[in-house]
Design a protein around this motif. Structure first.
Motif, short mmCIF file in Angstrom:
data_model
loop_
_atom_site.label_atom_id
_atom_site.label_comp_id
_atom_site.label_asym_id
_atom_site.label_seq_id
_atom_site.Cartn_x
_atom_site.Cartn_y
_atom_site.Cartn_z
N VAL A 1 0.84 -1.20 0.00
CA VAL A 1 0.00 0.00 0.00
C VAL A 1 0.87 1.25 0.00
O VAL A 1 0.63 2.20 -0.75
CB VAL A 1 -0.98 0.00 1.20
CG1 VAL A 1 -1.68 1.33 1.33
CG2 VAL A 1 -1.99 -1.14 1.07
N PHE A 2 1.92 1.26 0.81
CA PHE A 2 2.84 2.39 0.85
C PHE A 2 3.46 2.64 -0.53
O PHE A 2 3.50 3.77 -1.02
CB PHE A 2 3.94 2.17 1.89
CG PHE A 2 4.95 3.27 1.92
CD1 PHE A 2 4.70 4.43 2.64
CD2 PHE A 2 6.14 3.18 1.23
CE1 PHE A 2 5.62 5.47 2.67
CE2 PHE A 2 7.07 4.20 1.24
CZ PHE A 2 6.81 5.35 1.97
N SER A 3 3.92 1.58 -1.16
CA SER A 3 4.54 1.70 -2.49
C SER A 3 3.55 2.25 -3.52
O SER A 3 3.89 3.12 -4.32
CB SER A 3 5.06 0.33 -2.92
OG SER A 3 5.58 0.39 -4.23
N GLU A 4 2.32 1.74 -3.50
CA GLU A 4 1.30 2.21 -4.44
C GLU A 4 0.95 3.68 -4.19
O GLU A 4 0.79 4.45 -5.14
CB GLU A 4 0.05 1.34 -4.33
CG GLU A 4 0.23 -0.07 -4.83
CD GLU A 4 0.46 -0.13 -6.33
OE1 GLU A 4 -0.47 0.22 -7.08
OE2 GLU A 4 1.56 -0.51 -6.75
N ASP B 1 -8.40 -2.65 -1.96
CA ASP B 1 -9.12 -3.89 -2.24
C ASP B 1 -8.15 -5.05 -1.98
O ASP B 1 -7.24 -5.30 -2.77
CB ASP B 1 -9.60 -3.90 -3.69
CG ASP B 1 -10.39 -5.15 -4.03
OD1 ASP B 1 -10.76 -5.91 -3.11
OD2 ASP B 1 -10.64 -5.37 -5.23
N ARG B 2 -8.34 -5.72 -0.87
CA ARG B 2 -7.42 -6.79 -0.46
C ARG B 2 -7.43 -7.96 -1.42
O ARG B 2 -6.41 -8.64 -1.59
CB ARG B 2 -7.75 -7.26 0.94
CG ARG B 2 -7.49 -6.17 1.97
CD ARG B 2 -7.57 -6.66 3.36
NE ARG B 2 -6.36 -7.45 3.66
CZ ARG B 2 -6.19 -8.09 4.80
NH1 ARG B 2 -7.11 -8.05 5.74
NH2 ARG B 2 -5.09 -8.78 5.00
N MET B 3 -8.55 -8.22 -2.07
CA MET B 3 -8.62 -9.35 -3.01
C MET B 3 -7.71 -9.13 -4.22
O MET B 3 -7.01 -10.04 -4.65
CB MET B 3 -10.07 -9.57 -3.47
CG MET B 3 -10.99 -10.04 -2.36
SD MET B 3 -10.55 -11.65 -1.71
CE MET B 3 -11.01 -12.68 -3.08
N SER B 4 -7.73 -7.93 -4.77
CA SER B 4 -6.94 -7.65 -5.97
C SER B 4 -5.61 -6.96 -5.67
O SER B 4 -4.73 -6.92 -6.52
CB SER B 4 -7.75 -6.76 -6.93
OG SER B 4 -7.91 -5.47 -6.37
N GLY B 5 -5.49 -6.39 -4.48
CA GLY B 5 -4.29 -5.63 -4.12
C GLY B 5 -4.31 -4.21 -4.67
O GLY B 5 -3.32 -3.49 -4.57
N LYS B 6 -5.44 -3.81 -5.24
CA LYS B 6 -5.52 -2.48 -5.86
C LYS B 6 -5.69 -1.40 -4.81
O LYS B 6 -6.51 -1.49 -3.91
CB LYS B 6 -6.68 -2.43 -6.85
CG LYS B 6 -6.78 -1.11 -7.58
CD LYS B 6 -7.78 -1.16 -8.70
CE LYS B 6 -8.03 0.23 -9.20
NZ LYS B 6 -7.57 0.60 -10.42
N VAL B 7 -4.88 -0.35 -4.95
CA VAL B 7 -4.93 0.83 -4.10
C VAL B 7 -5.43 1.98 -4.95
O VAL B 7 -4.93 2.21 -6.05
CB VAL B 7 -3.52 1.16 -3.54
CG1 VAL B 7 -3.54 2.45 -2.76
CG2 VAL B 7 -3.01 0.00 -2.69
#
Length: 136
Positions: free
Chosen positions: A62-65, A91-97
């Motif tokens: 999340v920090f990187s995104e 979105d924890r399922m997809s990793g999308k920030v």
């Protein structure tokens, strides 16, 4: 200014919600004048509600995104004035920030500012930020 983000589509553009409509407010008792942005709904939870329960690896992601997203804004001379975990969906399922809520942004007038610190400190705190910077 948010429209400029969508016109220029800088690297990292995918970390922002898609603009559906923008224009002048023409009929509102609460906001008699101003602008409105209608943004695409994206999946995810507000980061402030789940941050403490995330494992370190997800926090680093999340920090990187978020760092990349803020770099995207800097590349077109925009700075967030109200950054925080409340304005980030994860979105924890997809990793999308996804960064949301752009009513408070500053046009830097074409000046390229490379410091990402004000926004990242507001989101992660000094201690949290240094943890992720030093673990890279």
């Amino acid at each position: 200014m948010y429209e400029r983000l969508h016109e220029l589509r800088p690297s990292g553009f995918e970390r922002f919600t898609r603009l559906v409509f923008s224009g002048d407010i023409i009929c509102s008792a609460q906001f008699p004048e101003g602008k409105i942005l209608l943004l695409e709904k994206v999946p995810g939870e507000q980061l402030f509600g789940i941050w403490n329960s995330l494992p370190v690896a997800e926090k680093a992601h999340v920090f990187s995104e978020c760092s990349s997203a803020i770099q995207s804004l800097r590349s077109i001379s925009i700075r967030l004035l109200d950054p925080g975990r409340h304005n980030i969906l994860y979105d924890r399922m997809s990793g999308k920030v996804t960064l949301v809520d752009f009513e408070a942004i500053d046009d830097l007038g074409g000046v390229r500012v490379t410091s990402l610190n004000p926004e990242l400190v507001s989101i992660f705190g000094v201690t949290g930020m240094s943890q992720f910077i030093h673990s890279r």
